[in-house]
Write a protein that holds these residues in place. Structure first.
Motif, PDB file in Angstrom:
ATOM      1  N   VAL A 133       0.840  -1.194   0.000  1.00  0.00           N
ATOM      2  CA  VAL A 133       0.000   0.000   0.000  1.00  0.00           C
ATOM      3  C   VAL A 133       0.880   1.250   0.000  1.00  0.00           C
ATOM      4  O   VAL A 133       0.387   2.373  -0.074  1.00  0.00           O
ATOM      5  N   ASP A 134       2.171   1.060   0.118  1.00  0.00           N
ATOM      6  CA  ASP A 134       3.111   2.173  -0.017  1.00  0.00           C
ATOM      7  C   ASP A 134       4.232   1.655  -0.913  1.00  0.00           C
ATOM      8  O   ASP A 134       4.601   0.479  -0.834  1.00  0.00           O
ATOM      9  N   ARG A 190      -2.786  -7.901  -3.759  1.00  0.00           N
ATOM     10  CA  ARG A 190      -3.257  -7.742  -2.382  1.00  0.00           C
ATOM     11  C   ARG A 190      -4.505  -8.584  -2.133  1.00  0.00           C
ATOM     12  O   ARG A 190      -4.630  -9.250  -1.118  1.00  0.00           O
ATOM     13  N   PHE A 243      -5.324  -3.851  11.367  1.00  0.00           N
ATOM     14  CA  PHE A 243      -4.838  -2.524  11.751  1.00  0.00           C
ATOM     15  C   PHE A 243      -5.044  -2.289  13.245  1.00  0.00           C
ATOM     16  O   PHE A 243      -5.935  -2.884  13.859  1.00  0.00           O
ATOM     17  N   ASN A 252     -10.190  -0.223  11.436  1.00  0.00           N
ATOM     18  CA  ASN A 252     -10.579   0.168  10.080  1.00  0.00           C
ATOM     19  C   ASN A 252     -11.721  -0.659   9.515  1.00  0.00           C
ATOM     20  O   ASN A 252     -11.687  -1.101   8.364  1.00  0.00           O
ATOM     21  N   ILE A 272     -15.596  -0.617   8.179  1.00  0.00           N
ATOM     22  CA  ILE A 272     -16.397   0.427   7.528  1.00  0.00           C
ATOM     23  C   ILE A 272     -17.706   0.583   8.298  1.00  0.00           C
ATOM     24  O   ILE A 272     -18.455  -0.371   8.491  1.00  0.00           O
ATOM     25  N   LEU A 304     -16.126  -8.216   2.734  1.00  0.00           N
ATOM     26  CA  LEU A 304     -15.315  -7.303   1.935  1.00  0.00           C
ATOM     27  C   LEU A 304     -13.959  -7.925   1.599  1.00  0.00           C
ATOM     28  O   LEU A 304     -13.365  -7.630   0.566  1.00  0.00           O
ATOM     29  N   ARG A 344     -11.885 -10.559   8.740  1.00  0.00           N
ATOM     30  CA  ARG A 344     -11.832  -9.993   7.385  1.00  0.00           C
ATOM     31  C   ARG A 344     -10.474 -10.305   6.745  1.00  0.00           C
ATOM     32  O   ARG A 344     -10.387 -10.601   5.558  1.00  0.00           O
ATOM     33  N   ARG A 381     -15.072  12.058   3.045  1.00  0.00           N
ATOM     34  CA  ARG A 381     -15.436  11.311   4.241  1.00  0.00           C
ATOM     35  C   ARG A 381     -15.123   9.820   4.082  1.00  0.00           C
ATOM     36  O   ARG A 381     -14.946   9.099   5.056  1.00  0.00           O
ATOM     37  N   LYS A 402     -10.885   7.069   3.962  1.00  0.00           N
ATOM     38  CA  LYS A 402     -10.347   5.955   4.738  1.00  0.00           C
ATOM     39  C   LYS A 402     -10.929   4.628   4.251  1.00  0.00           C
ATOM     40  O   LYS A 402     -10.201   3.646   4.095  1.00  0.00           O
ATOM     41  N   GLU A 403     -12.243   4.665   4.025  1.00  0.00           N
ATOM     42  CA  GLU A 403     -12.887   3.445   3.537  1.00  0.00           C
ATOM     43  C   GLU A 403     -12.254   3.016   2.214  1.00  0.00           C
ATOM     44  O   GLU A 403     -12.020   1.825   1.984  1.00  0.00           O
ATOM     45  N   ILE A 444      -9.106   1.323   2.918  1.00  0.00           N
ATOM     46  CA  ILE A 444      -9.308  -0.053   3.392  1.00  0.00           C
ATOM     47  C   ILE A 444      -9.608  -0.964   2.218  1.00  0.00           C
ATOM     48  O   ILE A 444      -9.014  -2.029   2.048  1.00  0.00           O
ATOM     49  N   PRO A 456      -3.184   3.992  -0.955  1.00  0.00           N
ATOM     50  CA  PRO A 456      -3.935   3.530   0.205  1.00  0.00           C
ATOM     51  C   PRO A 456      -3.230   3.855   1.521  1.00  0.00           C
ATOM     52  O   PRO A 456      -3.897   4.101   2.524  1.00  0.00           O
ATOM     53  N   LEU A 494      -5.156   5.503   4.604  1.00  0.00           N
ATOM     54  CA  LEU A 494      -5.386   4.804   5.860  1.00  0.00           C
ATOM     55  C   LEU A 494      -5.013   5.663   7.054  1.00  0.00           C
ATOM     56  O   LEU A 494      -5.523   5.473   8.146  1.00  0.00           O
ATOM     57  N   HIS A 495      -4.109   6.592   6.868  1.00  0.00           N
ATOM     58  CA  HIS A 495      -3.733   7.458   7.965  1.00  0.00           C
ATOM     59  C   HIS A 495      -4.560   8.729   8.005  1.00  0.00           C
ATOM     60  O   HIS A 495      -4.368   9.580   8.845  1.00  0.00           O
TER      61      HIS A 495
END
Lengths: 226, 805
Positions: free
Chosen positions: A54-55, A81, A89, A93, A95, A106, A154, B708, B711-712, B715, B798, B802-803
């Motif tokens: 993700v980074d 992924r 996390f 996290n 939803i 999900l 999840r 808003r 973040k979702e 994820i 992402p 996420l942060h």
């Protein structure tokens, strides 16, 4: 299974250049349980995010099996992924607008091979972490420990090869923290590879190997005698 | 509101510039549309209200109610001599006639046509026109006086100081000098009165009008009455049926009061009341445009509520801190309502500027001359700011003030209004888009119908025709000379004379034609008297038989008596009305018992009149020369202005003393639906802006929702969602309300447009295609509005997302 070679991650803002990761070399074998420790800002989470794709690293090679992940484009990484990784996390996290069962599901909907028995797999994953009775609830109706177990469900519902956990017990009391660690241990015993960032020495001790970081570098890598 | 409240508002607006621009801009456009359409409605409903004691003035309507007559309906005209007969029966009645006869002002042998009206001596007791010079009532005492408006005074005498000057006028019959005895202020735009000069109406029937001035069922003048109060007017109206029987029995028969009624219409209602057969309601158009203005503003208010509640969560911390520091709920509600009022006032100010900038455009599009009356509008906007501010600000204010302080301060997350908030916002989006889609549908239908009117087959080629209306001013001998001279011009291909022409001028005669073997008077048909070359000039399509021809001497009805057998040509509509199965069957048949008419041919319908009036069954008779109330139509080849110049030059050579009045036929026809065009333009402007405001709202909401959900999105991406999955998710979220909106919009638009189209005799079918097209358009607009932000959100890494808190 995993090999990082000379991984670097630098952040450039208007005036300052920050090096979050410097020359990281790391090998993780299949089935390992690795804990990463270090003070705040040492690069633990950046390393975990890099492992989780993700980074993106600024330089270096990231080999997963025999694939060089640095060479993949966004869409290929997304597929990687979906098929290979599970994330846990610190702040769960989940939803807010989805129920626990939907949140767990999900973990499957972006996998093209999820197939017909989605409901069964979701139920199994929730069963495994002990939150089946909360399936129809929304995240805010659950305690922190329950939310984290849902997040683990999840992460594992797709049976990932690698589970990445970023301070999974950081927001939990000791009893809930212990439950989460028990789940992770049992997943590892069933063959999942786990890399976990933690501040807790006792939880780090549960892992088979402990990596200490400081200022973006790995300063120690200790295997626990079994 | 204290100083800090102002400061937080100011900082919140300047810090979130885009949000502020959307919020204030959207509201400003909404208010501006409301303002402009409001001005239009105010203008259209203000007709004659400028007259002193206008609420005491009534116009006498003639309601025709004859068996099978296509002319049945209420007309704001009466018989010429009606007022005289009324005054004989009701002494003390105050009233005046206005007979717009027109006049030619002669100077140096050249005639100029002016709008002159004959009025009664009591005119100023009924219509107290503001005077610039002289005493109006005294001036009318002498029939050799003329009153002119200030513009005429300047035109003919260089200044308004013209009392005592002389004008040489030709009013219908004969030329005479008139003394200028009064100058009145030019009539304002919001009037249906049309005159720039006034003289006394002659006593008894004017020369040339003797046949019908006292003939009941004729309508040639406007008769106005003044009553001290509505009760007096009502009492007078109640005595009309007996009056009609007393005076009208000779012309109308024993049941005169059944055939014709006289009613009183308040003067101020005249402008919006359709006359006679007119199917279109001006009133409905005005109401529709007023509703469009109000709804557009409502959409903008909904935007405000939507954006304000959506963003309420972002200010939760401020609210919590204020509460901790001792602010009560009511204080907070006051603060946020105050903010809303201030924001609305700011928007109103911007709206005023927008309206001022936009008015020239609107005026051009709608043929208006609206201006902003600041003395009325500024206080109105102040009230509007307070009302809209409270209306739009109260819900967000209550919502904000309700946040529990401890929970907000303890958690890292901000409340977003919860599930009810989200549902409300979705409902508001549905509402906005339902209106927007209905507007789009309406605009499509409107544009299609006005296009249809412009292009519909009228039964003749409307291009290449010039209509010369001033033929009636020529003497009998001049008519033929003029006709030959124009026909011999090289640019002219054909010339025809008739008492009607494209655009509908000249005589308006309807006759009942009895059908042998059928009881009653028979159906009523329009009669058009034509001269040589009429059908050829228009290019009428002959369906059966033939048209008039000089070779057949019997075709010519000139000089025949009404009971003589006359040759007629009928139109397609008349075939059915007269009971024939086909055009072929009609040819050769003779109708009308006492007034025999033999059909020699059938031509296709030619629509000379308003598209709001049903196509009339018509028969044509042929006069070889001297058609009464003649209008000449010329078909030219080449440039219109060249043809017009050539005709004008010819006219000036033969009859310089008669003012030349001519226009291209397509221009005259366009005048018949000018009002529809203008209303359509206004509607389109309103709709487009309403849709734009809807888009601003959707954009703002999408931007809020996307931020808003950052973040979702993070994820989901961490879990393997691709950028495409995320875009689909975000765009899909907005398509649902837009689609629901369409379901609501369709029936709304269908009912409204069916109603509107019913006002046209010549109209398009209300095809489902318009609705489908509007839906697709609305969807495309919605997708375009939200796609850019969705793409940006979907492409963010992402880890960053996420942060993001």
């Amino acid at each position: 299974m995993i090999r990082l070679e000379n991984i670097q991650r630098r952040y450039v803002s208007d005036e300052v250049e920050t090096t979050a990761l410097a020359d990281i070399d790391l090998d993780v074998a299949a089935g390992e349980f690795v804990a990463i420790m270090g003070p705040s800002g040492c690069g633990k989470s950046t390393l975990l995010n890099t492992l989780g794709t993700v980074d993106r690293p600024t330089a270096g090679r990231y080999l997963f099996g025999d694939r060089d992940l640095v060479a993949l484009n966004e869409a290929e990484l997304a597929r990687f992924r979906a098929m290979t990784l599970g994330f846990v996390f610190q702040s769960f996290n989940l939803i807010d607008e989805l129920t626990i069962a939907e949140n767990v599901e999900l973990g499957l909907i972006y996998r093209k091979d999820a197939g017909g028995d989605r409901k069964g797999r979701v139920a199994a994953a929730m069963d495994r972490v002990g939150i089946s009775h909360r399936a129809r609830h929304y995240p805010h109706q659950l305690s922190g420990g329950q939310q984290q177990r849902a997040a683990i469900a999840r992460a594992i519902v797709g049976k990932p090869k690698l589970i990445l956990a970023d301070e999974p017990t950081g927001n939990l009391d000791s009893e809930n923290g212990q439950q989460v660690m028990d789940i992770l241990t049992s997943l590892n015993a069933d063959g999942a590879t786990i890399i976990m960032v933690t501040h807790s020495p006792s939880h780090a001790d549960i892992a088979r190997r402990r990596i200490d970081m400081l200022d973006g570098r790995i300063v120690a890598s200790l295997a626990r005698a079994i | 509101m204290n100083r800090f409240a102002f400061l937080t508002l100011y900082r919140s607006l300047t810090r979130h510039r885009l949000y502020a621009a959307l919020n204030i801009g959207g509201l400003a456009v909404g208010i501006a549309v409301f303002l402009v359409l409001g001005l239009y409605v105010r203008f259209e409903t203000s007709y004659e209200t400028w007259l002193p004691h206008h609420d005491q003035v009534y116009i006498v309507q003639t309601v025709v109610n004859m068996p099978d007559s296509p002319v049945n309906g209420a007309y704001p005209n009466t018989m010429g001599g009606l007022l005289e007969e009324m005054k004989a029966d009701f002494p003390g009645l105050t009233g005046t006639r206005i007979n717009g006869v027109g006049a030619t002002v002669l100077r140096g042998g050249i005639g100029t046509a002016e709008d002159l009206a004959w009025v009664d001596a009591q005119f100023f007791e009924v219509m107290d026109l503001p005077m610039v010079q002289g005493d109006g009532a005294r001036a009318l005492a002498d029939p050799s006086n003329v009153l002119i408006d200030a513009n005429m005074a300047r035109k003919y005498f260089g200044s308004t100081d013209a009392i005592g000057q002389t004008l040489t006028l030709n009013i219908g019959a004969g030329t005479a000098p008139y003394r200028v005895a009064g100058i009145f202020a030019p009539l304002p735009r919001n009037t249906d009165l049309k005159f720039t000069m006034l003289t006394r109406i002659p006593n008894g029937a004017p020369k040339g009008n003797e046949d019908w001035w006292y003939h009941w069922s004729s309508t040639s003048v406007n008769t106005y009455l003044r009553f001290p109060n509505p009760a007096a007017a009502k009492a007078f109206a109640a005595r009309m049926p007996a009056f009609v029987v007393r005076h009208g029995a000779t012309d109308l028969g024993a049941d005169a009061d059944k055939m014709m009624q006289l009613t009183l219409l308040p003067l101020t209602d005249l402008h919006l009341t359709p006359a006679g057969r007119d199917m279109a309601s001006m009133r409905q158009t005005i109401i529709t445009l007023g509703v469009v203005g109000a709804l557009t503003m409502l959409i903008a208010i909904v935007n405000y509520v939507n954006l304000a509640t959506a963003r309420a969560g972002l200010r939760a911390r401020e609210v919590a801190m204020r509460k901790v520091l001792g602010a009560s709920r009511s204080m907070l509600v006051r603060q946020f309502t105050g903010e809303a009022i201030l924001t609305t006032a700011l928007a109103a100010l911007v709206a005023l500027a927008l309206a001022e900038l936009g008015l020239p455009l609107v005026n051009a599009a709608a043929g208006l001359a609206l201006s902003i009356p600041y003395a009325t509008v500024v206080p109105a906007l102040l009230v509007l700011s307070i009302v809209v501010g409270i209306g739009a600000g109260l819900y967000p204010a209550v919502l904000l003030s309700r946040f529990p302080a401890a929970a907000v301060l303890a958690s890292a997350r901000s409340p977003g209004g919860g599930r009810t908030g989200a549902r409300l916002r979705e409902m508001l989006v549905v509402f906005q888009f339902a209106l927007a889609t209905a507007f789009i549908t309406g605009t499509l239908v409107l544009v299609a119908q006005t296009r249809h009117l412009r292009q519909a087959d009228l039964g003749f080629a409307r291009d290449g025709l010039i209509v010369v209306k001033s033929m009636a001013g020529l003497s009998e001998g001049q008519q033929g000379t003029m006709r030959e001279a124009i026909a011999s011009l090289p640019i002219i291909r054909a010339v025809g004379i008739a008492d009607s022409a494209a655009g509908g001028f000249g005589n308006n005669n309807d006759n009942n034609i009895e059908i042998p073997g059928r009881p009653g008077y028979g159906p009523s048909l329009r009669e058009i008297v034509v001269g040589r070359g009429f059908f050829a000039t228009y290019g009428a399509r002959v369906i059966a038989g033939r048209v008039f021809d000089n070779q057949h001497g019997a075709d010519d009805s000139y000089g025949t008596k009404s009971k003589d057998n006359r040759a007629i040509v009928i139109n397609r509509t008349a075939v059915g009305v007269l009971g024939f199965r086909s055009a072929q069957e009609a040819v050769g048949k003779t109708l009308g018992k006492g007034h025999p008419r033999t059909i020699i041919g059938v031509v296709d319908d030619m629509r000379f009149f308003s598209p709001h009036v049903p196509m009339e069954a018509t028969y044509y008779t042929y006069w070889s020369h001297d058609v009464g109330a003649p209008v000449l139509t010329a078909r030219y080849a080449g440039r219109m202005d060249a043809a017009m110049d050539a005709v004008r030059d010819t006219w000036r050579k033969i009859a310089p003393e008669v003012p030349f009045d001519a226009a291209p036929a397509n221009q005259e026809l366009a005048k018949l639906f000018e009002d529809d065009d203008h209303a359509a333009n206004l509607f389109t402007i309103g709709s487009v802006l309403a849709v734009l405001i809807g888009c601003i709202g959707l954009w703002g909401l999408a931007s809020f929702n996307t931020s808003r959900r950052v973040k979702e999105i993070g994820i989901r991406k961490a879990l393997g969602a691709s950028s495409r999955d995320v875009v689909k998710l975000l765009v899909g979220q907005f398509l649902r309300p837009v689609l629901i909106a369409n379901v609501i919009a369709w029936p709304l638009a269908w009912v409204a447009m069916r109603q509107w189209l019913a006002g046209f005799s010549d109209r398009i079918a209300l095809s489902p295609l318009y609705f489908v097209a509007a839906t697709l358009l609305a969807l495309a607009i919605a997708v375009l509005t939200v796609i850019a932000q969705s793409l940006r959100a979907a492409r963010a890494t992402p880890a960053w997302a996420l942060h993001h808190e």
